[in-house]
Design an enzyme around this catalytic site. Structure first.
Site, PDB file in Angstrom:
ATOM      1  N   HIS A  17       0.817  -1.220   0.000  1.00  0.00           N
ATOM      2  CA  HIS A  17       0.000   0.000   0.000  1.00  0.00           C
ATOM      3  C   HIS A  17       0.849   1.268   0.000  1.00  0.00           C
ATOM      4  CE1 HIS A  17      -3.317  -2.781   0.847  1.00  0.00           C
ATOM      5  NE2 HIS A  17      -3.963  -1.924   0.091  1.00  0.00           N
ATOM      6  N   GLU A  67     -11.129 -11.293  -4.108  1.00  0.00           N
ATOM      7  CA  GLU A  67      -9.676 -11.204  -3.883  1.00  0.00           C
ATOM      8  C   GLU A  67      -9.163 -12.360  -3.038  1.00  0.00           C
ATOM      9  OE1 GLU A  67      -8.842  -7.401  -2.043  1.00  0.00           O
ATOM     10  OE2 GLU A  67     -10.613  -7.490  -0.788  1.00  0.00           O
ATOM     11  N   ASP A  78      -4.552  -8.726  -3.863  1.00  0.00           N
ATOM     12  CA  ASP A  78      -4.698  -9.790  -2.867  1.00  0.00           C
ATOM     13  C   ASP A  78      -4.936 -11.134  -3.533  1.00  0.00           C
ATOM     14  OD1 ASP A  78      -4.280  -8.667  -0.321  1.00  0.00           O
ATOM     15  OD2 ASP A  78      -6.153  -7.550  -0.522  1.00  0.00           O
ATOM     16  N   CYS A  85      -9.955  -3.888  -9.894  1.00  0.00           N
ATOM     17  CA  CYS A  85      -9.475  -2.658  -9.248  1.00  0.00           C
ATOM     18  C   CYS A  85      -8.104  -2.837  -8.617  1.00  0.00           C
ATOM     19  CB  CYS A  85     -10.478  -2.149  -8.214  1.00  0.00           C
ATOM     20  SG  CYS A  85     -10.706  -3.298  -6.855  1.00  0.00           S
TER      21      CYS A  85
HETATM   22  C1  PEP Z   1      -6.633  -5.602  -4.155  1.00  0.00           C
HETATM   23  O1  PEP Z   1      -6.409  -6.396  -3.254  1.00  0.00           O
HETATM   24  O2  PEP Z   1      -6.346  -5.804  -5.345  1.00  0.00           O
HETATM   25  C2  PEP Z   1      -7.278  -4.305  -3.855  1.00  0.00           C
HETATM   26  C3  PEP Z   1      -7.676  -3.516  -4.824  1.00  0.00           C
HETATM   27  O3  PEP Z   1      -7.389  -3.930  -2.557  1.00  0.00           O
HETATM   28  P1  PEP Z   1      -6.143  -3.468  -1.677  1.00  0.00           P
HETATM   29  O4  PEP Z   1      -4.982  -3.226  -2.586  1.00  0.00           O
HETATM   30  O5  PEP Z   1      -6.535  -2.248  -0.939  1.00  0.00           O
HETATM   31  O6  PEP Z   1      -5.934  -4.642  -0.774  1.00  0.00           O
HETATM   32 MG    MG Z   2      -7.316  -6.128  -1.336  1.00  0.00          MG
END
Ligand code: PEP
Ligand code: MG
Length: 583
Positions: free
Chosen positions: A194, A436, A460, A507
């Protein structure tokens, strides 16, 4: 002139940054100097006094523990430490300098203590040299107490710099002084951590996964960050600087070209429209979402509202934020993801008991279903904001049907409460599931009956499918979106969605990588949601492709047996259609 050195890491956020390094290590005693006004002196003195009291208590506690463990005699060594916090000449000197210099007390204290240490060390007397070590030890403790346990002194650096650190948390990145941090380079991390995602959102060129850069560099070195190729160059030569100026010029020209796409549609050459939206972490990113020509927000990571706060956000505070974001985006959709705390996003307000495997732990929907007060405050805020624009919501980390049903039941309960209170909300607001977790992908046909859409979180999904910690730089090379197992999972999800007439998007970071655009289109994704700065590139890629060639690519890829073979085929098609977009 020193010789140029190149360190290779993982390209986390594109761009080039040149400047002086500021190396931050947790053990680092670096204390930043910042000015204070005469009116703040009393506050600084109060901070100093409470840090001295805190230090005294800590020393007494340590003394007691040692006395219990190995006897009172050995615990006596701490008497000398106690004398330091009570040393009136040291304390008086700090107060005098605070009045004279008007800067923060940790800086003043460090200066005074260092002077004491230096003069005692010079004297040829073993007892006084020991005293110098005591002062050094206690000074460090007092400064740590002044900074607070979680203190991150680099957050207050007042000069432009390239930040070099072992690791940064996503909240460090979110609160970073963006005026001064030109780029950063970290020992740890990977593209889908992140911290890297935030760096891309904020447009801070970054390289992560450099293993030991904090050991190799000192503050004040000349460094260049190449966020396109994942390089940190120390003491770049004139020739290197010239080459990078040329890269910057070319990238600038490409950006200008892409800006012109803002008002155009993300439609393939043979006429299929792909909804292209953007991911945000902070409400203020909405302007850049619109500026980059995205069709709304496909993922709003609301957990950032819960980080860096002394208290949890209330329903009312959240309502105001969601309403304002929804209003600014309307008529484009705003997809609010419900709280996904956990993994690498930990809130100081939530006790998670230092989990061994936080990515497999108490996070997201699991946490929410056990903390209904927190969950309901958010759901009510989302529902109330839904009349202000085109709001949808989705649940993160769904592993199967029960969690979807439980989540929907809590939404129904919130709607009922709001109805009773006479509050308005959009009753038909779409609710989706993030896919995910591999089991969710495998039972996507069951989930598709319960929700209005799927949004695939590839970050994920890949980490769980391939068993690769998405933040661990040691295994980053095994994190492969083109793994045939991942491609099959994506296909299961897309097929299940379409068989049940719901839409499906991606996403995760994969949606923003133009290398994968043909594959995702071939799989039939209806929406792609990427970091705002990547949207123009993805749009340009979509416009260069035909669905026919993307579907043909998918057919071929399904016959291939290794991640590298799939990647090679994707690269080939991308190279043919839009070489200029590949860095
Ligand atoms: C993902 O896991 O791809 C996602 C979009 O959520 P995050 O990156 O916040 O875990
Ligand atoms: Mg995620």
């Amino acid at each position: 002139m020193s010789e140029e050195k190149r360190l290779r890491g993982v390209a986390a956020a594109p761009g080039i940054a040149i400047g002086l390094s500021y190396v931050f290590t947790l053990e680092s005693d670096d204390v930043m100097r910042y000015p204070i006004t005469p009116g703040q002196i009393t506050d600084e003195i109060a901070r100093f006094e409470s840090a001295l009291i805190q230090t005294r208590i800590q020393i007494l506690e340590m003394q007691q523990q040692i006395a219990e463990a190995i006897g009172a005699k050995d615990a006596g060594i701490f008497d000398a430490h106690l004398l330091v916090v009570e040393d009136q000449s040291l304390i008086d000197e700090v107060l005098r300098k605070l009045e004279a210099d008007h800067c923060n007390v940790e800086f003043v204290f460090q200066e005074v203590a260092n002077r004491f240490i230096a003069s005692l060390s010079k004297i040829d007397d073993p007892y006084l040299r020991e005293r110098a070590l005591d002062i050094q030890d206690v000074t460090r403790r007092v400064i740590r107490n002044l900074q607070g346990k979680e203190a991150r002194p680099f957050l207050s650096v007042e000069e432009p710099h390239i930040l070099i650190a072992h690791n940064l948390t996503p909240s460090d990145t979110a609160t970073m002084n963006r005026e001064q941090v030109r780029g950063f380079a970290l020992d740890l991390g990977s593209r889908t951590s992140h911290t890297a995602i935030m760096a891309r959102s904020l447009g801070i060129p970054s390289v992560v996964g450099l293993h030991n850069v904090t050991e190799l560099l000192t503050s004040g070195s000349n460094v260049l960050i190449d966020g396109y190729n994942g390089l940190l160059i120390v003491d770049p030569s004139e020739e290197t600087l010239r080459a990078y100026r040329e890269i910057e010029r070319r990238q600038g020209a490409l950006t200008e070209q892409l800006v012109r796409l803002r008002e155009t549609k993300s439609t393939t050459r043979d006429g299929k429209h792909i909804v292209l939206s953007a991911n945000i972490e902070l409400p203020e990113e909405v302007e850049s979402v619109l500026g980059q020509g995205a069709e709304g927000v496909g993922l709003y990571r609301t957990e950032f509202l819960y980080l860096n706060q002394s208290t949890l956000p209330t329903e009312e505070e959240q309502f105001e934020i969601y309403r304002s974001v929804a209003q600014r985006l309307a008529p484009h959709p705003l997809i609010i993801r419900t709280l996904d705390l956990g993994g690498d996003k930990i809130s100081d307000n939530i006790e998670n008991g230092d989990e061994m495997n936080p990515f497999l732990g108490w996070r997201a929907i699991r946490f929410c279903l056990e903390n209904l007060d927190i969950f309901k405050a958010q759901l009510r805020a989302i529902l109330r904001a839904s009349v202000a624009g085109n709001v949808k919501m989705m649940f993160p980390m769904i592993s199967g049907l029960d969690e979807v049903r439980s989540g929907l039941a809590v939404v129904a309960e919130c709607k009922e409460e709001l109805r009773r209170e006479g509050r308005v909300f959009a009753d038909d607001l779409e609710i989706g599931a993030m896919i995910e977790i591999p089991t969710a992908a495998i039972v996507a046909d069951l989930l598709a009956r319960e929700v209005d859409f799927f949004s695939i979180g590839t970050n994920d999904l890949i980490q769980y499918a391939v068993a690769i910690d998405r933040t661990n730089e040691r295994v980053a090379h095994l994190y492969e979106p083109t793994h045939p197992g991942v491609v099959r999972l994506l296909k299961m999800v897309a097929d299940a969605a379409h068989a049940h007439d719901i839409w499906v998007g991606v996403c995760g970071e994969m949606a923003g990588e133009v290398l994968f655009t043909p594959l995702l289109l071939g799989l039939g994704m209806d929406e792609l949601s990427a970091g705002a700065s990547l949207v123009p590139r993805v749009k340009s890629a979509v416009q260069s492709l035909t669905m026919t060639e993307c579907e043909r690519l998918l057919e071929e890829v399904l016959q291939l047996d290794t991640p590298s073979a799939v990647l090679a085929r994707c690269t080939e098609l991308a190279q043919k259609n839009y070489p200029e977009l590949l860095n």
